[in-house]
Design a protein around this motif. Sequence first.
Motif, PDB file in Angstrom:
ATOM      1  N   GLY A   2       0.573  -1.261   0.071  1.00  0.00           N
ATOM      2  CA  GLY A   2       0.046   0.089  -0.001  1.00  0.00           C
ATOM      3  C   GLY A   2       0.814   1.214   0.077  1.00  0.00           C
ATOM      4  O   GLY A   2       0.133   2.375  -0.049  1.00  0.00           O
ATOM      5  N   GLN A   3       2.136   1.069  -0.063  1.00  0.00           N
ATOM      6  CA  GLN A   3       2.964   2.280   0.061  1.00  0.00           C
ATOM      7  C   GLN A   3       2.635   3.319  -0.937  1.00  0.00           C
ATOM      8  O   GLN A   3       2.917   4.448  -0.667  1.00  0.00           O
ATOM      9  N   ALA A  60       0.118   4.432  -2.753  1.00  0.00           N
ATOM     10  CA  ALA A  60      -0.936   5.407  -2.503  1.00  0.00           C
ATOM     11  C   ALA A  60      -0.706   6.013  -1.084  1.00  0.00           C
ATOM     12  O   ALA A  60      -0.964   7.362  -0.995  1.00  0.00           O
ATOM     13  N   TYR A  61       0.028   5.333   0.020  1.00  0.00           N
ATOM     14  CA  TYR A  61       0.215   5.958   1.218  1.00  0.00           C
ATOM     15  C   TYR A  61       0.899   7.124   0.937  1.00  0.00           C
ATOM     16  O   TYR A  61       0.969   8.370   1.637  1.00  0.00           O
ATOM     17  N   ASN A  62       2.031   6.995   0.380  1.00  0.00           N
ATOM     18  CA  ASN A  62       2.930   8.197   0.156  1.00  0.00           C
ATOM     19  C   ASN A  62       2.656   9.347  -0.847  1.00  0.00           C
ATOM     20  O   ASN A  62       3.128  10.281  -0.843  1.00  0.00           O
ATOM     21  N   SER A  63       1.583   8.764  -1.679  1.00  0.00           N
ATOM     22  CA  SER A  63       0.899   9.820  -2.302  1.00  0.00           C
ATOM     23  C   SER A  63      -0.097  10.652  -1.670  1.00  0.00           C
ATOM     24  O   SER A  63      -0.685  11.764  -2.316  1.00  0.00           O
ATOM     25  N   GLY A  64      -0.499  10.249  -0.499  1.00  0.00           N
ATOM     26  CA  GLY A  64      -1.522  11.018   0.454  1.00  0.00           C
ATOM     27  C   GLY A  64      -2.945  10.507   0.407  1.00  0.00           C
ATOM     28  O   GLY A  64      -3.701  10.808   0.890  1.00  0.00           O
ATOM     29  N   TYR A  65      -2.856   9.200  -0.452  1.00  0.00           N
ATOM     30  CA  TYR A  65      -4.214   8.734  -0.405  1.00  0.00           C
ATOM     31  C   TYR A  65      -4.491   7.548   0.458  1.00  0.00           C
ATOM     32  O   TYR A  65      -4.245   6.423   0.257  1.00  0.00           O
ATOM     33  N   GLN A  66      -4.712   8.086   1.905  1.00  0.00           N
ATOM     34  CA  GLN A  66      -4.496   7.323   2.877  1.00  0.00           C
ATOM     35  C   GLN A  66      -6.150   6.116   2.922  1.00  0.00           C
ATOM     36  O   GLN A  66      -5.306   5.118   3.109  1.00  0.00           O
ATOM     37  N   ASP A  67      -7.083   6.647   2.481  1.00  0.00           N
ATOM     38  CA  ASP A  67      -8.152   5.468   2.423  1.00  0.00           C
ATOM     39  C   ASP A  67      -7.928   4.634   1.402  1.00  0.00           C
ATOM     40  O   ASP A  67      -8.010   3.323   1.662  1.00  0.00           O
ATOM     41  N   GLU A  68      -7.477   4.909   0.350  1.00  0.00           N
ATOM     42  CA  GLU A  68      -7.088   3.821  -0.832  1.00  0.00           C
ATOM     43  C   GLU A  68      -5.823   3.106  -0.123  1.00  0.00           C
ATOM     44  O   GLU A  68      -6.040   1.806  -0.514  1.00  0.00           O
ATOM     45  N   ALA A  69      -4.924   3.589   0.401  1.00  0.00           N
ATOM     46  CA  ALA A  69      -3.800   2.802   0.935  1.00  0.00           C
ATOM     47  C   ALA A  69      -4.346   1.735   2.181  1.00  0.00           C
ATOM     48  O   ALA A  69      -3.807   0.515   2.155  1.00  0.00           O
ATOM     49  N   ALA A  88      -7.289   0.381   2.386  1.00  0.00           N
ATOM     50  CA  ALA A  88      -8.113  -0.713   2.117  1.00  0.00           C
ATOM     51  C   ALA A  88      -7.230  -1.692   1.518  1.00  0.00           C
ATOM     52  O   ALA A  88      -7.268  -3.106   1.856  1.00  0.00           O
ATOM     53  N   ARG A 137       1.203  15.903   2.365  1.00  0.00           N
ATOM     54  CA  ARG A 137       0.508  15.128   1.195  1.00  0.00           C
ATOM     55  C   ARG A 137      -0.831  14.918   1.380  1.00  0.00           C
ATOM     56  O   ARG A 137      -1.505  15.091   0.263  1.00  0.00           O
ATOM     57  N   VAL A 138      -1.144  14.288   2.375  1.00  0.00           N
ATOM     58  CA  VAL A 138      -2.360  13.970   2.648  1.00  0.00           C
ATOM     59  C   VAL A 138      -3.372  15.360   2.798  1.00  0.00           C
ATOM     60  O   VAL A 138      -4.444  15.277   2.099  1.00  0.00           O
ATOM     61  N   VAL A 181      -4.053  16.518  -0.796  1.00  0.00           N
ATOM     62  CA  VAL A 181      -4.906  16.055  -2.073  1.00  0.00           C
ATOM     63  C   VAL A 181      -6.276  15.455  -1.250  1.00  0.00           C
ATOM     64  O   VAL A 181      -7.136  14.725  -1.861  1.00  0.00           O
ATOM     65  N   TRP A 184      -5.654   6.451  -8.031  1.00  0.00           N
ATOM     66  CA  TRP A 184      -5.679   5.609  -6.800  1.00  0.00           C
ATOM     67  C   TRP A 184      -6.677   4.750  -6.421  1.00  0.00           C
ATOM     68  O   TRP A 184      -6.562   3.814  -5.950  1.00  0.00           O
ATOM     69  N   TRP A 187      -6.229   1.989  -8.515  1.00  0.00           N
ATOM     70  CA  TRP A 187      -5.118   1.153  -8.007  1.00  0.00           C
ATOM     71  C   TRP A 187      -5.551   0.283  -6.721  1.00  0.00           C
ATOM     72  O   TRP A 187      -5.242  -1.021  -6.409  1.00  0.00           O
ATOM     73  N   SER A 188      -6.444   1.057  -5.759  1.00  0.00           N
ATOM     74  CA  SER A 188      -6.609   0.580  -4.658  1.00  0.00           C
ATOM     75  C   SER A 188      -7.673  -0.776  -4.700  1.00  0.00           C
ATOM     76  O   SER A 188      -7.520  -1.818  -3.978  1.00  0.00           O
TER      77      SER A 188
END
Lengths: 261, 495
Positions: free
Chosen positions: A59-60, A62-71, A73, B398-399, B402, B427, B430-431
């Motif tokens: 999940g890194q 998405a996590y590093n890109s700031g997309y927490q929820d996506e990471a 899941a 970053r969080v 976005v 994303w 991707w998720s």
Amino acid sequence: MSTLNTQHLRNYPQKPQQVYLYGTCLADSLFPDSGIDAIEFLEQQGVEVIYPQGQTCCGQPAYNSGYQDEAKAVALAQVAQFPLDIPIVIISGSCGGMMRHHYPDLLKGEPGITQFCDRIFEFTEFLVHVLKIKLDDKGEPEKIALHTSCAARREMGVHITGRSLISQLENVELITHDYESECCGFGGTFSVKHGDISGAMVKDKSENLVNADVVRYISADWGCMMNINGALEYQKNSLRGEHIASYLLKRTQHNKKQRGE
Amino acid sequence: MAAQQLDPNESKYAASARNFRDNVKRDLGNQELRENFRGAMDYLVDKRKNAFPDGDELETLREQCKLIKQRCLLKLPHLLEQLEENLQANGIHVHWAETITDANDIIAQLIAAKNGKSVVKGKSMVSEETALNDYLEARDIECLESDMGEYIVQLAHQHPSHIIMPAIHQNKKQVADLFADNIDGFAHTTDVDALIGEGRRVLREKFCQADVGITGVNFAVAETGTLCLVENEGNGRMCTTVPDLHIAITGIEKVVEFLDDVPPLLSLLTRSATGQIISTYFNMISHPRQSGEKDGPEEVHLVLLDNGRSQAFADEELRQTLQCIRCGACMNHCPVYTRIGGHAYGTVYPGPIGKIVSPHMLGLEATNNLPTASSMCGACGEVCPVKIPIPKLLQRLRVESVKAKHNGEPVMKGEGSGRKSIEAAIWQVWSIMHKYAFIYKTSMWFATRLRKLMPNKIGVWTSVRTAPKLAPQTLHEKVQARQNQQQYKQLQGGK
């Protein structure tokens, strides 16, 4: 490194009979042989290896890109794949850092997360501290360099274990290259979002490795090696990085022909 | 708040921060600049390393100083009141500035009240933050930087490229040329001592003529009402003792509770910054000139600036940004800063600390490119004397950048401004693909089979590297095949 940097201190368990292997998404699609080599090497040490087919990515990205929820899941889906209370060995320091040090934040409040994170071991860390491995070098004398990923070095504190494994190989001379502790410039999406900076960094890193005048360099992280090897190939240089799992397997394997197999 | 956004001084930095990508291209291509930075940073990294021969002592000090700063931040509102009270009891006037314009207005009024025409400045990054020089010069007040690095930068009409070493982007040859163009009677030389001697000669005259001295503050001690100033050249002492009016300006986060908090912080500050066990000068200013004293200013004022700091303060995690004691070690050790240099950031504070502090000052909209311009290597966090988890805060920004729109109270000015619908959609796909293993495995099966169709040029990646090549079979498949083979062997063996 100071002994007071408590983030890196941990209790290590006894040698287990079974472990899980976390292969990582990069090794899965690009460098699968290093995963197989890691399994084979661990089995040679008398440890049974379970590779859950449901694993995907830590999940890194998405996590590093700031997309927490996506990471989150994706991270939760990984946790579900490793139900047994046995170590999870990861053949990448950066995915290991994600699962050991960032999952507690990302998955805060989820049941069993602390215990899950406590079961995460980077490959070289597991060999040195859990298996307390003794290597028998069967290879020809050669000079190599070692590239430690930043996550392995600073998040996991396991740059020492890679070095100590190489030092057990008596025919291998480890050459220190310039700016060894400096980042190779990969950084996941950073390499695409800020390609100019990343490019300048990998150019310097590959030059420093080339100047070390070694036959190969070893690393425990495919992210860095994909970056550095790509730069070396682009520069038409023959130097390449090899995953430490494959390298250790190769160096310690008995010659099959000699054994008459 | 709207008025603040229209402020010409603020928009100057906001605009240059927005140009980050172009700035990076420009400066990466400047070989001389890159050599200047690499050489200087290597030197500073080495100096710091030698200043901390005992790793355990360093870790103990870092932990201690982190706790000091965290304690002071927890009590910040109370300590600021206590500081004001004790400074006033000592005869030092205190002024509160919410914005950079407020700060500049206050300073201009103080100078006007004394009919001041010329200012000498000690090194102050907060006054860079408020673009004070531009502001005063527009009002016909001569403002001379007296720190050697700042003086060089001012002569060159530039901004500091480093918070401790403002002119680190210039080498001695460039400085010699600059002096030749600007100082009458300068005998051209590239000898560093001679260059510094020349600069000092010019500055010495100015100290005696100036009406006002302006400096920064490193630690403001609430308990005693004392302003501490760390410096190496003695110019800070000149600025705070020769002119009749001394104005100090600093950010609200510089307050410490006790005098006893200062020694450990000072010891870490100088060693982390320049590898010095202690700086050449350490000034403690506790009151204006008192009767019978032969020197010192008649009036001392402190301007305390917020400029977005209370936004960081309001969030428990982001508050750690304010622990910073401005040593610059994070930039010295940063592989990005070492390559692009300090000006590319476009902000007052460059490097890793600049990336986490500037979004509070300029808003995330103007600074969206900064938090992403990190490989997250962690070198900054590793050396930070007060253990600010800089990579973690970058990740947090970053969080925030976005974040999807929501109805709650915003955490930061400009939050969500970096969200692009196409990236968000990628994303999300991707998720889902990585959440469900069967989708992932099927996709990877196809991808590896169709690997010959993969492009060998993929954007900026392949401008310096070859494209990664997919394997013929995934690890999932290889493991499965291996297991099947082993089971087959076992079955055969069992027969």
